[in-house]
Design a protein around this motif. Sequence first.
Motif, PDB file in Angstrom:
ATOM      1  N   ALA B  29       0.836  -1.215   0.000  1.00 42.25           N
ATOM      2  CA  ALA B  29       0.000   0.000   0.000  1.00 42.25           C
ATOM      3  C   ALA B  29       0.861   1.252   0.000  1.00 42.25           C
ATOM      4  CB  ALA B  29      -0.931  -0.015   1.219  1.00 42.25           C
ATOM      5  N   ASP B  32       2.456   1.791  -3.399  1.00 40.75           N
ATOM      6  CA  ASP B  32       1.491   2.349  -4.356  1.00 40.75           C
ATOM      7  C   ASP B  32       1.295   3.842  -4.134  1.00 40.75           C
ATOM      8  OD1 ASP B  32       1.176  -0.041  -5.574  1.00 40.75           O
ATOM      9  OD2 ASP B  32      -0.795  -0.488  -4.730  1.00 40.75           O
ATOM     10  N   LEU B  33       1.266   4.242  -2.865  1.00 45.80           N
ATOM     11  CA  LEU B  33       1.102   5.672  -2.577  1.00 45.80           C
ATOM     12  C   LEU B  33       2.305   6.459  -3.086  1.00 45.80           C
ATOM     13  CD1 LEU B  33      -0.432   5.614   1.030  1.00 45.80           C
ATOM     14  CD2 LEU B  33      -1.566   6.260  -1.103  1.00 45.80           C
ATOM     15  N   ALA B  36       1.956   6.599  -6.872  1.00 48.54           N
ATOM     16  CA  ALA B  36       0.804   7.412  -7.284  1.00 48.54           C
ATOM     17  C   ALA B  36       1.062   8.897  -7.070  1.00 48.54           C
ATOM     18  CB  ALA B  36      -0.442   6.975  -6.514  1.00 48.54           C
ATOM     19  N   ALA B  37       1.876   9.211  -6.072  1.00 53.62           N
ATOM     20  CA  ALA B  37       2.155  10.622  -5.777  1.00 53.62           C
ATOM     21  C   ALA B  37       3.278  11.166  -6.651  1.00 53.62           C
ATOM     22  CB  ALA B  37       2.515  10.779  -4.302  1.00 53.62           C
ATOM     23  N   LEU B  84       1.826  13.194  -0.946  1.00 53.51           N
ATOM     24  CA  LEU B  84       2.296  11.881  -0.514  1.00 53.51           C
ATOM     25  C   LEU B  84       2.153  11.722   1.004  1.00 53.51           C
ATOM     26  CD1 LEU B  84       5.596  10.258  -1.824  1.00 53.51           C
ATOM     27  CD2 LEU B  84       4.463   9.632   0.288  1.00 53.51           C
ATOM     28  N   GLY B  87      -1.407  11.103   1.986  1.00 56.96           N
ATOM     29  CA  GLY B  87      -1.835   9.724   1.767  1.00 56.96           C
ATOM     30  C   GLY B  87      -1.311   8.782   2.834  1.00 56.96           C
TER      31      GLY B  87
END
Lengths: 847, 118
Positions: B29, B32-33, B36-37, B84, B87
Amino acid sequence: MPDPASLTGLRADVATASRLVAPSWPLTSFVAVNPLHGLEHLPFDAACAEARRWMGARTHLPLTAYREVRRQGGITDHALRAAIARRDPLVLLEEPVVVNGEPIEALDIVLLDLVDGPVTDPGEIDTVEPWVASVRDYVGIWCAGFTAESGAATAMPHRELGFYRAWRRLGRRDPRLRQLIGADGRRWVGMLPDEPAAALDVAMTALGIDPSERLDVLRSLVMTIPGWAGFARWSDEWAPTDHDGAKLRMIDLLTVVAVIHAAAGRPVDVPSADLIDEAASRALRATDAAARIDATRSDQLRRIGEILGRVPEAERVAIWLDAHELAHRDEVVATLATPPAPTPSEPIAQLVACIDVRSEVLRRHLESVGPYETFGFAGFFGVPVRWRPLGSTRAEARCPVLVTPRYDVAEIDDAAAPAGGADAIAGRRHYRAGAHEAFHHAKGGLGTPFALAEAAGWVLGPIAAVRTFARRFRPAVPRTGATTRPAVALELDPTSGLPLAERIQAAEAILTTIHLRRFSRLVVLCGHGSHTINNSHAAALDCGACGGAAGGPSARVAAAILNDPEVRQALLERNIAIPPTTWFVPAEHDTASDAVHLLDLHLVPDDHRAAVEQIERDLATAGTSASAERAERLPGDRRGVRDRGRDWAQVRPEWGLAGNVAFIAAPRSVTRGLDLGGRVFLHSYDATADAESVALETIMTAPLVVAQWINSQYYFSSVDPETFGAGDKTIANPTGGVGALRGPSGDLAVGLPEQSVAVGDRLTHQPVRLLAVMQAPIDRIEMIIQRNPGLRALVEHEWIHVIARAHDDDGWMERTPAGTWLSSLSTPSAADASARATAGDPATMAR
Amino acid sequence: MSDLSSLTASGLTRMAKIEVVVDGSDEAAVRDLFLAAGASGYTSVTGVSGFGHHGHHQGRLLFNDRASLSMLITVVPLDRASPLVEGVRRLLDHRHGVLFVSEAWVSRPDYFAEPTTS
């Protein structure tokens, strides 16, 4: 343009919401997992409450089922009283209710309610709204298309972009979508951002969801399609980096579901936490209890209501479960109090089997045949490899999913292979394995079965007819990773297989963990697999320690390592002396037939052949006895028990791990000769040889955890087969190699099929939490629990129960959730335990 | 800090270093963050041991790569740090773990500015 921080926050919420479902492995490598794995950070009761709320699940057996167990002697009133008092000791301090001058203890009133009180439990909420079911069916079809492992020819276009983007490009044209969201909805979908998190943010806004409510809404969305969500969780967190299929990401899946809701203007229902009307339940129960004890006065009724108010509705079944587990615990303890059989001073051979509960039966019978010594160890034998059999293009992990395989081992031709030459053997296996893979890929694909039926129907039809009428027509063919006895040697070249240092470490780990220091001339390393045909859930019967695959290859790798002169030389420097006269032979126990096949026999030195022949005979005898024992539990014709795996109409080729109840880590001398009924994971462990507790920590953080996953899967598949189980195996519809649907469409079915735990309405598996029985110093066990948070959560949150003792002569101590150790088990009476050990649980129980 | 400020004059570029220690099961997880950021990469250290709010954490285990802690480290341009961090903080509202944010000075900013395409 959405705020970037809002989008990462949304992604974090998706990750958190995904914890509601357990990862679901592809059917080809079925891995047992606790369906509430994502809730293990919560105490068991709290996790069950979450499951009841979000999944509408049943988390315990119904009251009526527990009451039937009591009627049959499986749960005594003494155990029930103990369970009540353990859960709420203050009930013992309550003033008794005086009726007609007679004091009636609060404990007895609670007991009365448990045993005879009205059933007010609402049970599981199975009904799915038609709208949700329609969305589930629609999205499920697209998930199946997206994830199909049928090869490039039929792969869904755009799937390299991810599920949401691929669906947005193709799914929008699906006329079924128009039925769900209308023409305007489809146009709206066309205007959405292409980035899934951004689209999800837009959908959330369109649904009018406040950021503070997002997490609960996402959880609800997960539960609209829990099966595919489980597969998405596997893709996100567990899929190997070289996984060649499409990855269904959770963010994509939830975005598609949320977008459909938003496009249709359908709000997402967030379930309430209050499923039970406690006040009404308590009033009904109090009135009933009062009538049973002739309490007619209002003050008496009020007092009874107060007492029963100490036990909310959900706790009634929780107490029954506790009592059932106490009964099982005492049965195990009573069995362990039986004097074990003596260990042979000079065993003619040793056998190291997997800890799997089915190995316990084989070991016991082998030890009764002759002076054999047996050990239990995780069935991958400590070598986490990816295995590529000769003739196959695919390598598969052969280790628990908790471990990342570090090395590849492939079968290669052995130039010295006898009779017919290695080339011919290899050629045949290439051909057979290739044809086998091609056939099963075609059969399991989405579109390819149609072509397969056209091309091969003319020959498969007659074969099907013969199979139907002649069960012994042909032996069950192993799936990928065939372990039939090949005359080929393993490649263990340090340059391309396992480096020498790794081989030495693996050898030391095996021998040290089970404390094998005295070696017979022959040591058999026995993995296991279940060879069945026409079985969508065949992998569930294979070895969990091998990642849902047969254990023969792991045994072969381990034996090759332990026979390696270089390894043995290095072990000498670590004070492990394997005599030059000792030879390790790999084997595989077919748990469907209880036949044990010794492997790589062409490598056995000539002067060991007589010993090999003897153990082959004795294993055959032990297998016959084991299958006879198994036949007692299986329904149907007992005579054909060993052929059930070959019968393609047979839905129960064997019971797998049904009935598992405990995990014992102790020297075999503690359990030798004791009938543990094929219900116990048996790990060999000798604390006197493990001063640093390295072996103990390994056992408690890996094999015990895998056993707990298995136990939990059996538990929840038994108590709520609709939510946690895969349903009726006869209508399982394997799809694209990733799972099975229940019928033509809908959600992915997870968990075990009904036929794995029950016969009709009668459960064969007794759903209780795993009892870990450790023979090791208490302070060492406690130290390991304390420094491993995952293990600590399992123990302190009561996902497993732990009892332990340091030595054979000590009494068992119980580890409480609060972290203390009770020096005496708060058990039902000795008479109870003894009686139960004799009577046991009913063979089956109502569900 | 005045010494560090002078690093700009040395041709180094100021960025944000984000370190997260989480349960091994949450590593995916966090990864992925990061991506994604807009992080261009990360470093992952598994089998991290230590002691903290939730007591002892054992390091690498023999047959369980998932049970121990993992530390993930990334460096991102300052404008990508805030999303980031948001999240990760949101994730840590519900999961065990710690987050450290600090300045980092890098010699090749282009290495950290291009998001990965995966």
